[in-house]
Design an enzyme around this catalytic site. Structure first.
Site, PDB file in Angstrom:
ATOM      1  N   SER A  69      51.562 -17.057  12.624  1.00 49.60           N
ATOM      2  CA  SER A  69      50.840 -15.757  12.182  1.00 49.60           C
ATOM      3  C   SER A  69      50.270 -14.762  13.125  1.00 49.60           C
ATOM      4  O   SER A  69      49.969 -15.431  14.408  1.00 49.60           O
ATOM      5  CB  SER A  69      49.661 -16.148  11.273  1.00 49.60           C
ATOM      6  OG  SER A  69      49.053 -15.255  10.608  1.00 49.60           O
ATOM      7  N   CYS A  70      50.372 -13.604  13.265  1.00 50.73           N
ATOM      8  CA  CYS A  70      49.770 -12.807  13.851  1.00 50.73           C
ATOM      9  C   CYS A  70      49.093 -11.632  13.623  1.00 50.73           C
ATOM     10  O   CYS A  70      48.971 -11.613  12.277  1.00 50.73           O
ATOM     11  CB  CYS A  70      51.075 -12.120  14.935  1.00 50.73           C
ATOM     12  SG  CYS A  70      52.098 -11.187  14.111  1.00 50.73           S
ATOM     13  N   PRO A  71      48.310 -10.821  14.389  1.00 49.71           N
ATOM     14  CA  PRO A  71      47.461  -9.806  13.743  1.00 49.71           C
ATOM     15  C   PRO A  71      47.987  -8.956  12.934  1.00 49.71           C
ATOM     16  O   PRO A  71      47.594  -8.577  11.989  1.00 49.71           O
ATOM     17  CB  PRO A  71      46.651  -9.198  15.160  1.00 49.71           C
ATOM     18  CG  PRO A  71      46.737 -10.433  16.267  1.00 49.71           C
ATOM     19  CD  PRO A  71      48.032 -10.955  15.924  1.00 49.71           C
ATOM     20  N   GLY A  86      50.881  -9.402  11.449  1.00 47.69           N
ATOM     21  CA  GLY A  86      51.732  -9.958  10.368  1.00 47.69           C
ATOM     22  C   GLY A  86      53.136  -9.754  10.244  1.00 47.69           C
ATOM     23  O   GLY A  86      53.821 -10.051   9.043  1.00 47.69           O
TER      24      GLY A  86
END
Length: 107
Positions: A8-10, A12
């Site tokens: 996941s990443c900030p 998305g």
């Protein structure tokens, strides 16, 4: 060896999927069985089941965002890495995971 991972990443979007792709590519090149769940902007994809958890040796989680439902990994060794590191250094991360699991089995 079976590895589970959740990325996941900030935002998305890009890094969520780029990290999953990099890790999957490196694992397959080594003959390692892997299942990767993505928690992106469109929701959770390729959800890890409890059956997957029972068969796993380790789980890799990206730590740039809060991963949902981490309690399902109780009892498994967990490796937390930055999403950028997973993209750029999946080979090194898997080297360390393999060494850890080898040492653990010998203990």
């Amino acid at each position: 060896m079976k590895i589970l991972a959740v990325t996941s990443c900030p935002s998305g979007v890009a890094h969520t999927y780029m990290s999953a792709e990099a890790l999957e590519k490196e694992a397959k090149a080594r003959g390692i069985e892997i299942k990767i769940e993505t928690q992106g902007s469109i929701g959770t994809e390729n959800k890890i089941t409890m059956d997957d958890v029972k068969k796993a040796d380790v789980v890799i989680l990206t730590k740039d965002m809060g991963i949902k439902d981490t309690d399902r990994f109780a009892g498994l060794p967990v490796v937390k890495v930055r999403v950028d590191d997973l993209i750029k250094h999946s080979n090194t991360i898997l080297d360390k995971v393999e060494a850890f699991l080898k040492d653990r089995k010998q203990s």
